[in-house]
Write an enzyme that holds these catalytic residues in place. Structure first.
Site, PDB file in Angstrom:
ATOM      1  N   LYS A   1     -11.965   2.694   3.981  1.00 16.56           N
ATOM      2  CA  LYS A   1     -10.600   2.207   4.201  1.00 16.56           C
ATOM      3  C   LYS A   1     -10.415   2.082   5.719  1.00 16.56           C
ATOM      4  O   LYS A   1     -10.576   3.080   6.431  1.00 16.56           O
ATOM      5  CB  LYS A   1      -9.608   3.224   3.618  1.00 16.56           C
ATOM      6  CG  LYS A   1      -8.163   3.009   4.064  1.00 16.56           C
ATOM      7  CD  LYS A   1      -7.215   3.952   3.336  1.00 16.56           C
ATOM      8  CE  LYS A   1      -5.836   3.935   3.954  1.00 16.56           C
ATOM      9  NZ  LYS A   1      -4.782   4.378   3.054  1.00 16.56           N
TER      10      LYS A   1
ATOM     11  N   ARG B   1       1.850  11.375  -2.223  1.00 15.77           N
ATOM     12  CA  ARG B   1       2.932  11.691  -1.274  1.00 15.77           C
ATOM     13  C   ARG B   1       4.177  12.198  -1.977  1.00 15.77           C
ATOM     14  O   ARG B   1       5.121  12.634  -1.330  1.00 15.77           O
ATOM     15  CB  ARG B   1       3.296  10.441  -0.475  1.00 15.77           C
ATOM     16  CG  ARG B   1       2.190  10.054   0.472  1.00 15.77           C
ATOM     17  CD  ARG B   1       2.545   8.777   1.178  1.00 15.77           C
ATOM     18  NE  ARG B   1       1.325   8.058   1.420  1.00 15.77           N
ATOM     19  CZ  ARG B   1       1.257   6.854   1.924  1.00 15.77           C
ATOM     20  NH1 ARG B   1       2.368   6.204   2.247  1.00 15.77           N
ATOM     21  NH2 ARG B   1       0.109   6.277   2.113  1.00 15.77           N
TER      22      ARG B   1
ATOM     23  N   GLU C   1      -3.121   2.098  -6.519  1.00 15.54           N
ATOM     24  CA  GLU C   1      -3.475   3.353  -5.834  1.00 15.54           C
ATOM     25  C   GLU C   1      -2.191   4.176  -5.802  1.00 15.54           C
ATOM     26  O   GLU C   1      -1.253   3.856  -5.086  1.00 15.54           O
ATOM     27  CB  GLU C   1      -3.951   3.044  -4.407  1.00 15.54           C
ATOM     28  CG  GLU C   1      -4.159   4.299  -3.572  1.00 15.54           C
ATOM     29  CD  GLU C   1      -4.381   3.981  -2.083  1.00 15.54           C
ATOM     30  OE1 GLU C   1      -4.946   2.926  -1.746  1.00 15.54           O
ATOM     31  OE2 GLU C   1      -3.946   4.805  -1.254  1.00 15.54           O
TER      32      GLU C   1
HETATM   33  C1  3PG Z   1      -1.483   3.670   3.108  1.00 14.06           C
HETATM   34  O1  3PG Z   1      -1.264   4.819   2.871  1.00 14.06           O
HETATM   35  O2  3PG Z   1      -2.548   3.165   2.772  1.00 14.06           O
HETATM   36  C2  3PG Z   1      -0.507   2.913   3.893  1.00 14.06           C
HETATM   37  O3  3PG Z   1       0.662   3.621   4.085  1.00 14.06           O
HETATM   38  C3  3PG Z   1      -0.191   1.577   3.329  1.00 14.06           C
HETATM   39  O4  3PG Z   1       0.224   0.869   4.414  1.00 14.06           O
HETATM   40  P1  3PG Z   1       1.444  -0.142   4.321  1.00 14.06           P
HETATM   41  O5  3PG Z   1       2.593   0.639   3.759  1.00 14.06           O
HETATM   42  O6  3PG Z   1       1.657  -0.591   5.745  1.00 14.06           O
HETATM   43  O7  3PG Z   1       1.028  -1.265   3.436  1.00 14.06           O
END
Ligand code: 3PG
Length: 222
Positions: A137, A53, A49
């Site tokens: 999600k 960002r 994914e």
């Molecule tokens: C996301 O955008 O799905 C999260 O930032 C992922 O979360 P994590 O960095 O705690 O795994």
């Protein structure tokens, strides 16, 4: 009764299930897209994914989709309809949103692309389902109550399937995958910003292989 997902959405849902993990990637440098995906593949996970960002996100999706036609490459942090249109145009096989925007959900369903809107309350679950989502999600999973929260949702939302993300790692992954409502987990622990900044693809490969082993063990075939 909700309508069945389109065949392409159903196929993407089975691929999410098959992988068991969706690595959440924040790519600062477009040049790292291929070495990163190679490391994920070498670790046993041809899925990513790629979040929007960073400025490199959209081009990375386009590049990876072209370079790895059998890979499972999608987009994350999709917060606007315009971004949803852009990532689908770039070839994203799935769209992940941090929250639930019914317009984005409807748009992706019309385009027959799997969308996973973010939810962390029963109201949001209802809203996402109503807009047409088939897979949600659960975000931010650990901060919102983790596995006990999902178990509590099983009463009213027994048939709903989730991809918990946020605070997941190799240690707690198994406890999520053991829940029947969990299709897969998302997370960045095997592909952190620090590892990418160091260009440490070997550690990314090792952490990915470890995560793949945890999935196999949780499913009883490890
Ligand atoms: C996301 O955008 O799905 C999260 O930032 C992922 O979360 P994590 O960095 O705690 O795994």
């Amino acid at each position: 009764m909700r309508p069945d997902p389109s065949p392409s959405v159903a196929e993407s849902m089975s691929r999410v299930k098959e992988f068991g993990i969706l690595p959440v990637v924040e790519l600062a440098d477009l040049k790292q897209a291929e070495p990163l995906f190679e490391a994920l593949c070498d670790g046993g996970l041809a899925a990513a994914e790629i979040t929007l960002r960073t400025a490199a996100g959209l081009d990375a999706i386009r590049r990876l989709v072209a370079a790895y036609p059998t890979g499972f490459i999608g987009a994350g942090t999709v917060r606007t309809l315009e971004d949803a249109a852009r990532v689908i145009d770039a070839g994203a096989r799935f769209v992940v949103c941090p929250g639930t925007d019914p317009e984005i959900v409807t748009f992706c369903c019309e385009k027959q692309v799997l969308v996973m809107p973010g939810v962390c309350t029963p109201t949001e679950v209802q809203m996402a389902l109503r807009a047409g989502a088939s897979l949600l999600k659960f975000f931010p999973a650990e901060a919102s109550g983790g596995a006990p929260f999902l178990k509590a949702l099983a009463g009213p939302f027994g048939e709903v399937r989730f991809v918990p993300t946020g605070g997941i790692n190799a240690v707690n992954l198994g406890s999520y995958l053991g829940l029947k409502q969990v299709t897969a987990c998302g997370g960045s622990w095997m592909v952190t910003k620090a590892l990418l900044a160091d260009g440490d693809f070997e550690t990314i490969r090792e952490l990915t292989a470890e995560a793949v082993r945890v999935v196999a063990t949780a499913r009883g075939d490890g």
